[in-house]
Structure formats: structure tokens, C-alpha cells
Motif scaffolding. Structure first.
Motif, mmCIF file in Angstrom:
data_model
loop_
_atom_site.group_PDB
_atom_site.id
_atom_site.type_symbol
_atom_site.label_atom_id
_atom_site.label_comp_id
_atom_site.label_asym_id
_atom_site.label_seq_id
_atom_site.Cartn_x
_atom_site.Cartn_y
_atom_site.Cartn_z
ATOM 1 N N ASP A 143 -7.871 5.194 16.310
ATOM 2 C CA ASP A 143 -7.920 4.433 15.054
ATOM 3 C C ASP A 143 -6.547 3.888 14.684
ATOM 4 O OD1 ASP A 143 -10.746 5.020 14.308
ATOM 5 O OD2 ASP A 143 -10.001 7.080 14.320
ATOM 6 N N ALA A 277 -9.868 -1.571 10.119
ATOM 7 C CA ALA A 277 -9.451 -0.293 9.537
ATOM 8 C C ALA A 277 -9.186 -0.404 8.043
ATOM 9 C CB ALA A 277 -8.202 0.228 10.237
ATOM 10 N N VAL A 283 -7.590 5.908 7.425
ATOM 11 C CA VAL A 283 -6.631 5.145 8.218
ATOM 12 C C VAL A 283 -5.586 4.501 7.313
ATOM 13 C CG1 VAL A 283 -6.322 3.201 9.795
ATOM 14 C CG2 VAL A 283 -8.275 4.725 10.079
#
Length: 296
Positions: A143, A277, A283
């Protein structure tokens, strides 16, 4: 196949004691409720209700389905709660990749803050040195990654967020002829034996490009796999080296560290993440925590 929605209607009828009462509670007409029960009985292949005076009571099959409907209802409620927690970023999984010096300097304080505010989010945190962490994001295996800015632009859909510029420093034996200088011109190191500790890639390119700009190619006498052993080689008098500031948190007593100029090699450190994201609270929060770690 049994329809879950009709099972919940059956549960409402059994709990209410009559079709009419269930219809009033659910906001349907009694005929609509009766039609749903009739369809469910066809799906089950057996009677589910029997009349008792003005009301109804479940048959054995009706009681069985009512019990399962209660379990299913709770499971659906639990799933909705879990999904809401996931949407809000309070649960889930976060995959993070980084290289070693960023890990020791940036990740510990950032992760301490992240764990405090997102304790239920599992973080898969791994070093991928000497491989390029950016590839992990581009291939959807991470991520977020901490990277040295690549020479080429990342693939579409990947965003690079600048965190800091990490300057390289000259690492010299304590008794070296240049150790007394406060700042060292890069050309002063042209004829020195070098200890190299950079793997092929953006970091080594930063050093070699700076040397090329100063008009020379370093003569590498010692190849080392890591900064700690490279510093030990320098302390033993086997050569000099250039190392990023972030790698010099601890050092042996036999070396000195000096700034370099004309030019000063600098490696820019970035966080790499997918554009999507922005909709992922963990994140974006970890990115903020990394930026805060840089400022501190």
C-alpha cells in the motif's frame, strides 16, 4: 434456495404472533406478508406456520428457520459493523515496504504514532533492500513504500510524496589528511581509495553522478554490503567513503564525518503510494506520521 429476506419476515411473524402484527411492524400490508411466507414455504418444501385462533404459531420447520434467521440477522449486523470499521480505517491490513536506512530513521516513530491511533489495523512491515520498494507498490503488493526517487517516472496511478533530502557525507579515517577540514570538496577525494557500500540502483547512481560532475570516477578498492561494515573498513584505513546522513546514526570511534560540496550528493526520499490510497484512512494517516517523523 431459501431467501434470507423472507426468513427475516418469518422471524418477524413468529415474534409478533400474527401476520397482521408483523405487517404493522414492518410497514407492509398483511397480504404482502402472507405472499412472502407462502413463497418461503414453497422454497422450504414444508409448512412453516399454522393458525391458532386469530394468530399463528411456527411449525417445527418454522421454528428451525426462525432460529437460523436470528443467527443470520446477527451475522449480518456484525458484518455491517465490521464493514463500517473497515471503511473508517479502524480495522484491516496495511502493507508497507521500505529500505534499511529509512526503516531505522523514519519508520519507528511513524509506526509508534500509527499504532496508537489505529491499534486494530494489522501492519505488514518489511525491508525489501536491496530490491526497489517502488516495484512493490506498482505491482499492488504494498500500500505504501519508502523509496529513493527513481530516475524514471513511476507507472500511471502511482504518486510520489517528497519526505526529505538525505545528503551524503564524506566518511574518513580519523587520521586522514583531510580530516581537519570542515567541508570537503568532492574533487579532493578523486585520488583516494574508496569503500563502496551502495548496491546498484538510485543510491549508487547518486554517488557516481556526483563524482562524474566533479570530473572523476571513484576508484573502488573495497565493496561492502552494509554501512556498518563499510565504516569499519574506513576506520581501519582501507579507504574513504560517501554515505547518506541517515545511515550515520551510529559510528565507530575511528572515523570522522564531513560535509561535501561541489557538488553535494543528495538522495531524495519519497513515499510511494497509489492514487487510490486517498480513500484509505490508514494509508493517508501513515503518510502524515512519516511527514511528522521527518519534521521531528
Amino acid at each position: 434456495m431459501l431467501d434470507v429476506r423472507r426468513m427475516q419476515i418469518l422471524r418477524a411473524v413468529v415474534s409478533s404472533g400474527s401476520v397482521t402484527a408483523a405487517a404493522g411492524n414492518l410497514g407492509y400490508t398483511p397480504s404482502a406478508i402472507s405472499q412472502q411466507i407462502a413463497t418461503l414455504e414453497k422454497e422450504a418444501g414444508i409448512a412453516l406456520l399454522e393458525r391458532v385462533g386469530r394468530g399463528v404459531r411456527p411449525t417445527a420447520a418454522g421454528r428451525l428457520l426462525t432460529e437460523h434467521a436470528a443467527v443470520i440477522g446477527q451475522q449480518v449486523a456484525d458484518a455491517e459493523t465490521a464493514l463500517a470499521e473497515l471503511r473508517a480505517g479502524r480495522t484491516g491490513r496495511l502493507t508497507v515496504r521500505y529500505f534499511a536506512t529509512a526503516g531505522s530513521a523514519l519508520m519507528p516513530p511513524a509506526m509508534a504514532r500509527f499504532r496508537r491511533d489505529f491499534p486494530a489495523v494489522h501492519v505488514d512491515l518489511k525491508i525489501v533492500d536491496p530490491d526497489d520498494p517502488l516495484v512493490e507498490v506498482e505491482r499492488d503488493r504494498a500500500d505504501l513504500a519508502i523509496v529513493v526517487r527513481p530516475a524514471e517516472r513511476p507507472r500511471p496511478g502511482i504518486r510520489l510524496v517528497h519526505l526529505l533530502d538525505d545528503p551524503y557525507r564524506a566518511v574518513l579515517p580519523r587520521k586522514h589528511r583531510l580530516a581537519a577540514k570542515r567541508v570537503i570538496d568532492l574533487t579532493d577525494l578523486a585520488d583516494e581509495p574508496w569503500v563502496n557500500c551502495e548496491q546498484a540502483g538510485a543510491c549508487l547512481d547518486t554517488v557516481l553522478d556526483a563524482c562524474a560532475a566533479a570530473g572523476f570516477t571513484p576508484r573502488i578498492d573495497v565493496e561492502s554490503d552494509d554501512y556498518a561494515s563499510a565504516q569499519a573498513f574506513v576506520a581501519a584505513g582501507l579507504g574513504i567513503s560517501l554515505m547518506p546522513q541517515m545511515a550515520l546514526g551510529s559510528r565507530p570511534p575511528g572515523i570522522v564525518i564531513r560535509p561535501v560540496r561541489h557538488p553535494e550528493p543528495i538522495r531524495p526520499i519519497y513515499a510511494a503510494l497509489r492514487n487510490s490510497a486517498a480513500a484509505n484512512p490508514p494509508v493517508t494517516y501513515l503518510l502524515e506520521a512519516l511527514q511528522e517523523a521527518v519534521r521531528c
